[in-house]
Design an enzyme around this catalytic site. Structure first.
Site, PDB file in Angstrom:
ATOM      1  NE  ARG A  73     -11.644   8.984   1.098  1.00  0.00           N
ATOM      2  CZ  ARG A  73     -10.981   8.237   1.633  1.00  0.00           C
ATOM      3  NH1 ARG A  73     -10.259   8.769   2.312  1.00  0.00           N
ATOM      4  NH2 ARG A  73     -10.852   6.914   1.109  1.00  0.00           N
ATOM      5  CB  SER A 102      -2.043   4.195  -3.856  1.00  0.00           C
ATOM      6  OG  SER A 102      -2.210   5.380  -2.978  1.00  0.00           O
ATOM      7  N   GLY A 103      -4.642   3.372  -2.856  1.00  0.00           N
ATOM      8  CA  GLY A 103      -6.694   4.450  -2.874  1.00  0.00           C
ATOM      9  C   GLY A 103      -5.915   5.804  -3.221  1.00  0.00           C
ATOM     10  CE  LYS A 150      -4.316   0.247  -1.777  1.00  0.00           C
ATOM     11  NZ  LYS A 150      -4.292   0.029  -1.159  1.00  0.00           N
ATOM     12  CG  ASP A 178      -2.430   1.808   6.502  1.00  0.00           C
ATOM     13  OD1 ASP A 178      -2.986   2.839   7.097  1.00  0.00           O
ATOM     14  OD2 ASP A 178      -2.369   1.962   5.427  1.00  0.00           O
ATOM     15  CD  GLU A 207      -3.635   7.794   4.783  1.00  0.00           C
ATOM     16  OE1 GLU A 207      -4.677   8.087   4.421  1.00  0.00           O
ATOM     17  OE2 GLU A 207      -3.778   6.468   4.939  1.00  0.00           O
ATOM     18  CG  ASP A 224      -1.773   0.975   1.404  1.00  0.00           C
ATOM     19  OD1 ASP A 224      -2.089   1.680   0.471  1.00  0.00           O
ATOM     20  OD2 ASP A 224      -1.947   1.521   2.643  1.00  0.00           O
ATOM     21  CG  ASP A 274      -2.101   8.231   0.966  1.00  0.00           C
ATOM     22  OD1 ASP A 274      -2.727   8.771   1.142  1.00  0.00           O
ATOM     23  OD2 ASP A 274      -1.564   7.547  -0.206  1.00  0.00           O
ATOM     24  CG  ASN A 290      -8.797  -0.586  -0.272  1.00  0.00           C
ATOM     25  OD1 ASN A 290      -9.826  -0.494  -0.936  1.00  0.00           O
ATOM     26  ND2 ASN A 290      -8.463   1.014  -0.991  1.00  0.00           N
TER      27      ASN A 290
END
Length: 301
Positions: free
Chosen positions: A142, A185-186, A230, A253, A106, A97, A99, A256
């Site tokens: 967001r 990554s998201g 992912k 972490d 983040e 991942d 962030d 997701n």
């Protein structure tokens, strides 16, 4: 023929009494220690135990040992049980991942600070990472708060990115040894792409922020990089690299990352949310990605 695998204990320090407790758990679960080494690195110490179990079912032995170690009252140390398919692989595939894993921040919260929506975005991000919200819906919510920001904020935020301790070394050591390294990554490709190029990652994927007339529209292009995407990336990229899933390690972490971690031979929770730590194969509760090298059997120094 007995099955073999490896246990790696790690912490800021590893007193002899702690190692004695680990050995006692191993022995109580019918495991024979066939080799033991200890190493000291900046920020952590680790001990590696080569193990043999009197069963051909490695999966059963690994599951039983992980449960026993999780239940054991051994303070200040984590012990990962690593399959030999990963430790002994000539080539390994490591996917992370971004962030709060590859990097310390983040990104969407850094962007939201420019829009005056940082508190709102941070609250939603935390809930999404705990698995309390649908990730795609939370991302759209967001990103919508960023509408109208000038494109220039992306360069400004990119300049503030701090890699996690050990991140650069994790990539460099792995690549030098012939392994493949990826990040998924998201977050956003506008941030990840230059970082991936700088680190020399083999594969990278993130969401694309839509930009029109030099400003963020508050939308993303295409499908969101969610937990299913992912996991799919792990499978596709490891296959493209010619590396079987038995030689894969995934580090994350948040919620997701759970599907990706489940798909890997070793899913590692990095300073993760409680729900992620509870189901991960291994935990790194130190702010140091060098530990991941030790888990995979790649020389740290």
């Amino acid at each position: 023929m007995p099955s073999t695998f490896t246990a790696v204990s790690y912490g800021e320090t590893l007193p002899q009494e702690t190692l004695r407790q680990v050995r006692a758990v191993l022995a109580a679960n019918g495991l024979r220690i066939t080799g033991e080494t200890a190493e000291s690195h900046p920020g952590f110490e680790c001990a590696t135990f080569a193990l043999a179990a009197g069963t051909k079912d490695t999966g059963d032995a690994v599951t039983r040992l992980r449960a026993a170690l999780a239940a054991a009252p051994i303070a200040g140390v984590d012990t990962a049980v690593v399959p030999d398919s990963l430790r002994g692989a000539e080539r390994k595939f490591i996917i992370m991942d971004v962030d709060s894993t590859l990097i310390q921040q983040e990104v969407i919260e850094l962007l939201a600070a420019h829009a005056g929506t940082e508190a709102e975005v941070a609250k939603v991000t935390a809930a999404a990472m705990r698995g309390e919200l649908d990730f795609a819906q939370s991302l759209h919510h967001r990103v919508a708060t960023l509408a109208g920001l000038p494109e220039s904020v992306l360069n400004e935020v990119g300049g503030k990115i701090k890699l996690s301790v050990g991140a650069e070394r994790l990539v460099a050591r792995s690549k030098a040894a012939g392994h493949a390294v990826a990040a998924v990554s998201g977050g956003f490709s506008q941030i990840l792409a230059p970082l991936a190029a700088e680190l020399g990652l083999d594969f990278a994927l993130a969401n694309d922020l839509e930009i029109v007339d030099g400003h963020l529209t508050g939308r993303v292009h295409g499908a969101v990089v969610d937990r299913a995407a992912k996991a799919a990336s792990l499978r596709a990229w490891s296959a493209q690299a010619g590396i079987g899933q038995g030689a894969t390690m995934a580090i994350g972490d948040g919620a997701n990352d759970l599907d990706m971690m489940a798909a890997a031979a070793l899913g590692v929770a990095f300073n993760a949310k409680p729900a992620v730590r509870a189901v991960a194969d291994a935990q790194i509760n130190l702010p140091n990605l060098d530990v991941a090298l030790a888990l995979a059997g790649i020389p740290v120094a």
